[in-house]
Design a protein around this motif. Structure first.
Motif: not given
Length: 249
Positions: A212-235
């Motif tokens: 991003f070219g600058d300093d991050p804030p001290k406090h991140p807002l969230a962690i997200l997790i994602l696994s998926d296969g819907n675009s390729t129709n994969s298990y």
């Protein structure tokens, strides 16, 4: 994969129903254990994680709603972990701030800049490519949501880094989406390490500055997790464990 839109992320970041301070677990060296799943009952959804839009904890939804989230707590050799197995794309969210924008886990990224987590990939989406809108699936991705960026100097969208285990993109590949507000970093690629636990460590401060070219804030807002296969129709099948923030070595 269903991309998390700016509108949905806006809802998530400012409407999460987190009212109380979570128990902060720190090791002797100052590592913050965000999630190791050891307190969760087996065979159910993770009890501290929220739905895709951040409106409510997954375990507080009715079964008709929660059946679309294919994440369960499993146990192997005495260790609990999170497993995804399925096709559909549903993010799950771990808020790091509450509705009053308070820092739930007492995080200061400049003290604990190293994000550490484990992944065990079992089944990868066939031919997936995170930089292609038509093939945008991943066996395992973790997102760190930092703050609000801008589009056309008016509309705000969240700034995030997505760390992904890609089927086809080479390790070290980078890219971006959402007008540059979502940065993608490929941390593993292909099937060579399929079936084994792999530990990843990334310096969030460095990655944020590089992307991003600058300093991050001290406090991140969230962690997200994602696994998926819907675009390729994969298990797809993958395991997650031991999400932590560590001091720099």
């Amino acid at each position: 994969m269903r991309i998390l839109t700016p509108f949905l992320l806006f809802i998530f970041l400012f409407a999460v129903e987190v009212h109380a301070q979570e128990t902060v677990e720190r090791t002797n060296n100052g590592t913050i254990i965000l999630e190791d799943f050891e307190a969760d009952p087996g065979g159910d959804l993770p009890q501290h994680w929220y739905d895709r839009d951040g409106n409510k904890k997954l375990v507080n939804h009715d079964k008709d709603f929660s059946q679309h989230y294919h994440y369960t707590i499993r146990k192997d050799a005495g260790n609990k972990f999170l497993r995804y197995q399925g096709v559909t794309a549903k993010h799950i969210n771990l808020p790091l701030i509450n509705e009053n924008k308070e820092n739930i886990y007492d995080i200061n990224l400049y003290e604990t800049p190293i994000l550490s987590w484990k992944v065990r990939a079992h089944e990868l989406p066939k031919g997936a490519n995170e930089k292609s809108s038509d093939l945008n699936d991943s066996v395992a991705s973790i997102y760190v949501v930092f703050d609000m960026g801008r589009v056309a100097l008016v509309k705000k969208v969240p700034k995030s880094i997505r760390y992904t285990w890609s089927t086809t993109l080479p390790k070290g590949e980078t890219g971006s989406k959402l007008f540059g507000n979502q940065q993608i970093i490929v941390v593993e690629s292909g099937e060579d390490k399929k079936g084994e636990w792999v530990t990843f460590e990334r310096n969030l401060v460095k990655d944020y500055r590089d992307r991003f070219g600058d300093d991050p804030p001290k406090h991140p807002l969230a962690i997200l997790i994602l696994s998926d296969g819907n675009s390729t129709n994969s298990y797809v099948k993958a395991d997650y464990d031991d999400i932590m923030l560590k001091p720099a070595k």
